[in-house]
Scaffold this motif. Structure first.
Motif, PDB file in Angstrom:
ATOM      1  N   MET A 102       0.699  -1.455  -0.140  1.00 21.57           N
ATOM      2  CA  MET A 102      -0.287   0.239   0.047  1.00 21.57           C
ATOM      3  C   MET A 102       0.843   1.764   0.251  1.00 21.57           C
ATOM      4  O   MET A 102       1.754   1.271   0.890  1.00 21.57           O
ATOM      5  N   ASN A 103       0.898   1.374  -1.331  1.00 23.95           N
ATOM      6  CA  ASN A 103       0.698   3.293  -0.936  1.00 23.95           C
ATOM      7  C   ASN A 103       0.265   4.813  -1.519  1.00 23.95           C
ATOM      8  O   ASN A 103      -0.995   4.253  -1.491  1.00 23.95           O
ATOM      9  N   LEU A 104       1.017   5.757  -1.536  1.00 19.95           N
ATOM     10  CA  LEU A 104      -0.265   7.021  -1.632  1.00 19.95           C
ATOM     11  C   LEU A 104      -1.238   7.154  -3.103  1.00 19.95           C
ATOM     12  O   LEU A 104      -2.244   7.650  -3.305  1.00 19.95           O
ATOM     13  N   ASN A 105      -0.334   6.055  -4.127  1.00 20.88           N
ATOM     14  CA  ASN A 105      -0.671   6.080  -5.124  1.00 20.88           C
ATOM     15  C   ASN A 105      -2.032   4.751  -5.426  1.00 20.88           C
ATOM     16  O   ASN A 105      -2.358   4.574  -6.417  1.00 20.88           O
ATOM     17  N   THR A 106      -2.000   3.927  -4.525  1.00 22.44           N
ATOM     18  CA  THR A 106      -2.414   3.096  -4.490  1.00 22.44           C
ATOM     19  C   THR A 106      -4.004   3.749  -4.724  1.00 22.44           C
ATOM     20  O   THR A 106      -4.860   4.366  -4.272  1.00 22.44           O
ATOM     21  N   PRO A 107      -4.666   2.432  -5.353  1.00 22.03           N
ATOM     22  CA  PRO A 107      -5.949   2.699  -5.475  1.00 22.03           C
ATOM     23  C   PRO A 107      -7.567   3.260  -4.862  1.00 22.03           C
ATOM     24  O   PRO A 107      -6.832   1.633  -4.350  1.00 22.03           O
ATOM     25  N   ILE A 108      -8.543   3.538  -4.359  1.00 21.96           N
ATOM     26  CA  ILE A 108      -9.134   3.931  -3.343  1.00 21.96           C
ATOM     27  C   ILE A 108      -9.625   2.062  -2.776  1.00 21.96           C
ATOM     28  O   ILE A 108      -9.981   1.619  -2.101  1.00 21.96           O
TER      29      ILE A 108
END
Ligand code: ADP
Ligand code: MG
Length: 711
Positions: A1-7
């Motif tokens: 999981m990182n900040l660009n992971t889609p919701i």
């Protein structure tokens, strides 16, 4: 999981909620964690049940003695009632239409309840409280809880439920976006801590601190963006226009009036800028009627007399025509060619060109075809081309454009302004000098941020002989007196504006517009012409009329064909009616200070004494303070600063178009912060001109320019 992971990859977010989040523009984990609360509820103290008072909010803790849901047959509503007991006492809790509660909460459970205490015929109870099973680390109660903007049917409870585990997972994994020295010098919270504290703060103080970190960051990015844009512009080439002093002096002395010092200074700044090999990017700012046009025209002449062309764009047909007339009149002694290009694409309204033929000025304007006008412009034969949006059509080409002027710049979009600048490019990739003109007074903080990439010339001085417009706040009981006064003014041959307030739509009206200004204007028009001034000639003007119609009315008002013009805020922009001496504003409290000031600027445009009457029946302190500021303020700049302090940056004229994020907007009240941020941004750019050393900042700026309107 990182900040660009889609919701949708976040656990617990299914397709239904994904859609709702998408509707808010939230697509990634990053978007989600930057969806900030609008406020907090402090439920961190647990209160004993025997200490509570009605109408206050508390967090209680206790055991469920009993819980059941029933259906009221009358209202067809589910009512869940529970009794909670702590060591001191017991209390009822009541929820409506949440029948599933009895499957979550069971008799014997220890729970937290947070909510307001109410009173009914059966005694006190907590009404629709937030509930949660007792735990050492609660999410919705027993702490300061975030409350989110509840749009798109997303509850704060659901957001807390998603965000808390998500933020725990991201703990210390969010990459810092600000350089460490910036964080240190400004005493900011590091990003990981700040994100956590924004959502689940330990105290309200730290929540503010966390928010101010992000506000600082946004402000800092704006400063970096505008300053780097400026640096980039400075590396580009512009046609150099030599400053021929004699020529400028001749022109100035040929004017029918003496320039004010502020006009001289602004002209000087512009002409000096045009000498340089990099493009000027300057904003000329001054109250309505302060004489900005003539400053622009002297600058234009300087370019023309050095063999260059000038484009002069105005937002409306009527303004373009007015500029054309004024230009032709003022520049008559000089042998130059001035063109006028207006009208929508392919629809020819007028194309005129004034000539001085064989040394004899032909006062009548020669009409030539549009094709000819465009041909001559492309060949560089038309010296000044005045016009509307028509100027930025692709087919309009300049042979030798050195100066692009845009009047009332806030009325044009960024793209339109960029297109105007691009007009010079066909000539050896030179970018023309660019002069924006605005009558919108810009507070210091805004000048340093939103307009921070522009140099500023300010006309903050009235022309000699102009009398200050007498401004008065009028309560309804003095209406008759004012009407008598208006009659007297009209008898003297003067003209009058009446501005109608926007009337709020009533519930059964289905107007798309939230305001029904058409009705306000037409009703006021008939009231005035039938009852109040039956012997005067009155016309009206509103935003729903066709541009042609509006232009016609304005023109006939200018030609003194009638006495009173009843209008909406459409009259706020630039047409000169020197003969108007009274501005009467109904419902003055409904308008922003800057707008009122613009209205007032429609009168006082000759040497006659003019008046501005502010009708209001509102006497709340804020209104009184604002209207008082208008009565007292010396100029628009003072007013803009006042408005910023009284109503906040959101209400500033034009603020909506700036596209500044809300958090950064708030910083615009704080001059010291804005100045120090700008200084630090400058230092950083000196150290690393392309921000190569700071990829996170580069990314931040790239993100920002999507939202912000940069000139
Ligand atoms: P604005 O700043 O609103 O664009 P204008 O440039 O249209 O104002 O000027 C308003 C009027 O004042 C014009 O008729 C202009 O010729 C006149 N004017 C400009 N400068 C002076 C001055 N220094 N003294 C007297 N009249 C002036
Ligand atoms: Mg003007």
């Amino acid at each position: 999981m990182n900040l660009n992971t889609p919701i949708q990859s976040v656990s617990r977010i299914g397709p239904v909620f994904q859609k709702k989040l998408n509707r808010l523009g939230i697509h990634t984990v990053n978007d989600l964690i930057f969806h900030f609360p609008i406020r907090y509820e402090d439920f961190s103290n647990i209160t004993a049940i025997n200490k509570i008072k009605v109408n206050e909010k508390y967090c209680l803790a206790g055991k469920i003695l009993d819980i059941k849901t029933s259906r009221t047959w009358k209202k067809k509503m589910y009512v869940t009632e529970a009794v909670i007991e702590d060591k001191t006492s017991a209390i009822r809790a009541v929820w409506f239409n949440q029948p599933y509660l009895t499957t979550t909460l069971k008799q014997g459970d220890n729970i937290f309840l947070a909510g307001k205490i109410s009173l009914d015929k059966n005694g006190v109870f907590v009404s629709s409280p937030i509930y949660e099973k007792v735990s050492p680390n609660p999410t919705h109660t027993g702490r300061i809880i975030p409350v989110y903007p509840e749009t798109a049917k997303l509850s704060s409870r659901w957001l807390r439920y998603i965000l808390k585990p998500l933020l725990s997972e991201l703990q210390n994994k969010i990459p810092e976006t600000l350089p460490s020295k910036i964080i240190k010098n400004n005493g900011l919270l590091p990003i990981n801590q700040a994100i956590w504290q924004v959502h689940f703060p330990d105290s309200l103080v730290i929540a503010e601190k966390a928010k101010s970190r992000f506000a600082f960051e946004q402000l800092f990015l704006i400063e970096l963006a505008v300053l780097s844009q400026r640096i980039k512009l400075n590396t580009q080439n512009a046609p150099q226009v030599p400053f021929k002093i004699k020529l400028v002096q001749d022109l100035v002395s040929s004017l029918p009036f003496k320039l004010t010092d502020a006009q001289r200074k602004s002209t000087w700044q512009i002409i000096k800028d045009m000498e340089k090999a990099s493009p000027m990017s300057r904003l000329l700012e001054g109250d309505v009627g302060s004489g900005k046009t003539v400053v622009a025209l002297i600058s234009a002449m300087s370019a023309v007399k050095n063999g260059f062309q000038v484009a002069f764009m105005a937002p409306t047909e009527i303004l373009a025509k007015q500029h054309f007339d004024e230009t032709s009149k003022l520049l008559q002694p000089f042998k130059i060619k001035i063109g006028l290009l207006t009208g929508k694409q392919d629809k020819i309204i007028s194309q005129k060109i004034g000539y001085r033929i064989k040394g004899v000025w032909r006062p009548e304007i020669m009409e030539i075809s549009r094709t000819k006008l465009l041909e001559r412009t492309a060949k560089g034969e038309v010296d000044i081309l005045v016009g509307t949006h028509a100027l930025i059509q692709d087919k309009v080409k300049f042979g030798n454009l050195a100066l692009a002027i845009i009047d009332e710049q806030h009325r044009f979009g960024v793209k339109q302004r960029a297109k105007m600048v691009a007009k010079g490019k066909n000539n050896r990739a030179l970018i023309p000098h660019f002069l924006s003109i605005t009558a919108t007074p810009i507070p210091r903080t805004v000048a340093l941020t939103v307009f921070g990439n522009l140099d500023l010339s300010v006309i903050d001085q009235n022309q000699k002989g102009r009398k200050k417009v007498i401004t008065e706040k009028i309560f309804p009981q003095y209406r008759k007196k004012i009407c008598a006064f208006v009659k007297k003014e009209v008898k003297k041959g003067n003209q009058v504006f009446v501005i109608c307030p926007r009337i709020e739509k009533t519930e059964n009206e289905n107007d798309k517009n939230n305001w029904n200004e058409v009705k306000a204007v037409t009703e006021e028009h008939s009231r005035l012409s039938e009852k109040v001034f039956p012997d005067l000639k009155i016309e009206f003007l509103h935003g729903k009329m066709k541009p042609k119609e509006k232009a016609k009315i304005m023109q006939s008002f200018r030609n003194k064909k009638f006495d009173i013009l009843v209008a909406t805020s459409v009259v706020e922009v630039g047409v000169d009616i020197p003969n108007a001496t009274v501005m009467l504003i109904e419902g003055a409290e409904r308008f922003g200070l800057a707008t009122l000031h613009q209205f007032r600027g429609r009168v006082g445009r000759s040497d006659k004494q003019s008046y501005c009457f502010l009708f209001t029946s509102d006497s709340v302190p804020n209104t009184t303070r604002r209207l008082q500021a208008l009565v007292k303020a010396k100029n628009g700049f003072e007013l803009a600063e006042k408005d910023l302090q009284i109503r906040g940056p959101g209400s500033l004229y034009g603020a909506k178009q700036w596209g500044i994020p809300d958090l950064a907007m708030e910083t615009l009240r704080n001059l010291q912060l804005v100045e120090s941020t700008r200084k630090q941004a400058k230092e950083l750019l000196t150290e690393s001109p392309n921000l190569k050393k700071y990829p996170a900042l580069q990314a931040g700026i790239a993100n920002l320019s999507l939202q912000i309107h940069l000139e």
